[in-house]
Design a protein around this motif. Structure first.
Motif, short mmCIF file in Angstrom:
data_model
loop_
_atom_site.label_atom_id
_atom_site.label_comp_id
_atom_site.label_asym_id
_atom_site.label_seq_id
_atom_site.Cartn_x
_atom_site.Cartn_y
_atom_site.Cartn_z
N LEU A 41 -6.59 -5.12 -0.59
CA LEU A 41 -6.80 -3.68 -0.54
C LEU A 41 -8.28 -3.33 -0.68
N ILE A 42 -8.99 -4.06 -1.52
CA ILE A 42 -10.43 -3.80 -1.68
C ILE A 42 -11.16 -4.11 -0.37
N ASP A 43 -10.82 -5.23 0.25
CA ASP A 43 -11.44 -5.57 1.54
C ASP A 43 -11.13 -4.49 2.58
N ALA A 44 -9.91 -4.00 2.57
CA ALA A 44 -9.49 -3.00 3.57
C ALA A 44 -10.21 -1.67 3.38
N LEU A 45 -10.68 -1.39 2.16
CA LEU A 45 -11.43 -0.16 1.92
C LEU A 45 -12.76 -0.15 2.68
N GLY A 46 -13.22 -1.33 3.08
CA GLY A 46 -14.47 -1.42 3.83
C GLY A 46 -14.25 -1.64 5.32
N ASP A 47 -13.02 -1.51 5.78
CA ASP A 47 -12.71 -1.77 7.19
C ASP A 47 -13.36 -0.71 8.10
N LYS A 48 -13.66 -1.10 9.33
CA LYS A 48 -14.27 -0.17 10.28
C LYS A 48 -13.29 0.91 10.72
N ASN A 49 -12.00 0.58 10.70
CA ASN A 49 -10.97 1.52 11.15
C ASN A 49 -10.62 2.50 10.02
N GLU B 103 -8.19 4.53 9.73
CA GLU B 103 -6.78 4.53 9.36
C GLU B 103 -6.47 3.42 8.37
N VAL B 104 -7.13 2.28 8.54
CA VAL B 104 -6.94 1.17 7.60
C VAL B 104 -7.51 1.54 6.24
N ARG B 105 -8.69 2.16 6.22
CA ARG B 105 -9.29 2.57 4.95
C ARG B 105 -8.41 3.61 4.25
N ARG B 106 -7.87 4.51 5.02
CA ARG B 106 -7.01 5.54 4.42
C ARG B 106 -5.79 4.93 3.75
N ILE B 107 -5.11 4.05 4.47
CA ILE B 107 -3.88 3.50 3.90
C ILE B 107 -4.17 2.54 2.75
N ALA B 108 -5.34 1.88 2.79
CA ALA B 108 -5.73 1.02 1.66
C ALA B 108 -5.97 1.86 0.41
N ALA B 109 -6.69 2.96 0.56
CA ALA B 109 -6.95 3.84 -0.58
C ALA B 109 -5.66 4.48 -1.09
N MET B 110 -4.80 4.89 -0.16
CA MET B 110 -3.52 5.49 -0.52
C MET B 110 -2.65 4.50 -1.29
N THR B 111 -2.71 3.23 -0.91
CA THR B 111 -1.90 2.20 -1.56
C THR B 111 -2.45 1.87 -2.94
N LEU B 112 -3.76 1.82 -3.04
CA LEU B 112 -4.40 1.36 -4.28
C LEU B 112 -4.34 2.39 -5.40
N PHE B 113 -4.46 3.68 -5.05
CA PHE B 113 -4.65 4.66 -6.13
C PHE B 113 -3.47 4.80 -7.09
N PRO B 114 -2.19 4.69 -6.66
CA PRO B 114 -1.12 4.84 -7.66
C PRO B 114 -0.86 3.58 -8.47
N MET B 115 -1.53 2.47 -8.13
CA MET B 115 -1.23 1.20 -8.78
C MET B 115 -1.79 1.11 -10.21
N ARG B 116 -2.77 1.96 -10.50
CA ARG B 116 -3.34 2.04 -11.86
C ARG B 116 -3.80 0.68 -12.37
N ILE B 117 -4.50 -0.03 -11.53
CA ILE B 117 -5.05 -1.32 -11.95
C ILE B 117 -6.50 -1.10 -12.35
N GLY B 118 -6.79 -1.28 -13.64
CA GLY B 118 -8.12 -0.98 -14.17
C GLY B 118 -9.09 -2.14 -14.10
N GLY C 286 -15.82 3.94 -2.70
CA GLY C 286 -15.04 4.67 -1.71
C GLY C 286 -15.33 6.16 -1.71
N LEU C 287 -15.95 6.65 -2.79
CA LEU C 287 -16.32 8.06 -2.85
C LEU C 287 -17.46 8.38 -1.88
N ASN C 288 -18.09 7.35 -1.33
CA ASN C 288 -19.15 7.55 -0.33
C ASN C 288 -18.61 7.49 1.10
#
Length: 326
Positions: free
Chosen positions: A138-146, A148-163, A174-176
């Protein structure tokens, strides 16, 4: 049966034959029984994955998922089924791959980057279930060129609450992202972590000037939660020579009721800005507070014609604020 009891291979053969039974309950019972044999049952289950019988393949996959990481030799065939042209069973195979764990993560990563929306969402649900094993993907996907891939990676990661440190840093960077939706999901993820998000405080402070109202507001409240005072950053932003930073800062200050008297003149002046997006930012803030409605309505009407879907959505939201007099 007595002769079979001492020969696990023969028991496995009998159970494998039951996978071809026309009755679903029989196939399920065979699957549950075979899964209890663990790793020794994997070769037979792999052979079932090669059969033309779709029901037998599905049940074999279920058993392999129950076996877990010991079923890693089945990953190539499970990946093939997951990414098959026919997508009706993609979710089932994705969840099986998640149960196998780390050896199956590359297969789910491929699904996350698949061009088909259904496959991407199946991968997302499976990666969420995989938990910590999925973090690297998921971290790698946050840097993807696509995007849609970045969106779904961020959407997947945020509810997981992994600190985990790497997760906090990835969400903070990702805030940038140039995409509004990605930034929103990343901020949601950091907000879910609460005090654990402190490592990302520098990027969270920068988000106080984000063009997205929700991102700015969450950044403000999250900084307070992690023991950082956001107010000096707001006062600094109000003095910025960058119109975007100055107007967005003023909007946030009014929304959180911090020194609104200083911020209000900047918003009123922004209603005359050449940039419609900035006029819209100011108008939206004023509309929420039911102030200067006669001046903001024409701006929203202009916004309906803007080429950016985000601006058109904001115009619609602004009009709804004007109608909410309660």
């Amino acid at each position: 049966l007595g002769r079979l009891a001492g020969d696990p291979d023969k028991v496995i053969d009998v159970l494998v034959n039951a996978f071809r039974d026309e009755n679903e309950d029989v196939r399920q019972a065979a699957s549950e029984s075979l899964a209890k044999y663990g790793k020794p049952a994997v070769p037979a289950l792999i052979e079932l994955l090669k059969e033309n019988n779709a029901a037998a393949r599905m049940q074999a996959a279920t058993a392999l998922g129950e076996i877990g990481s010991d079923a890693k030799d089945a990953v190539p065939l499970l990946r093939e089924q997951f990414l098959a042209k026919e997508i009706q069973h993609a979710q089932h195979y994705a969840l099986v791959l998640a149960k196998i764990g780390k050896p199956a993560m590359p297969a789910l990563e491929a699904g996350l980057k698949d061009g088909r929306n259904e496959v991407r969402h199946a991968a997302s649900a499976a990666l969420q279930q995989a938990g910590a094993d999925a973090v690297g993907v998921l971290i790698d996907a946050l840097g993807d060129k696509n995007v849609e891939v970045r969106r779904i990676a961020a959407m997947t990661l945020f509810p997981m609450r992994i600190g985990d440190k790497t997760v906090v840093i990835a969400l903070a960077f990702g805030l940038n992202d140039p995409d509004d939706v990605v930034r929103q999901y990343c901020m949601n993820g950091l907000a879910q972590l609460g005090p654990q998000a402190k490592l990302g405080s520098a990027k969270i402070k920068e988000a106080l000037h984000d063009t997205n109202t929700h991102v700015r507001s969450q950044a403000y409240h999250l900084l307070q939660q992690i023991g950082e005072d956001p107010r000096p950053m707001l006062l600094k932003g109000l003095q910025s020579k960058d119109d975007k930073i100055r107007i967005n800062t003023a909007g946030l200050m009014v929304n959180v009721s911090f020194d609104a008297q200083k911020a209000m003149p900047i918003l009123l002046d922004a209603l005359k800005h050449d940039d419609l997006a900035l006029r819209m930012q100011a108008a939206s803030t004023l509309a929420q507070r039911q102030q200067h409605t006669d001046k903001v309505l024409p701006i929203f009407l202009d916004g309906f014609k803007h080429q950016s879907p985000g601006v058109r959505v904001q115009a619609l939201q602004g009009v709804s604020f004007l109608g909410n007099t309660g």
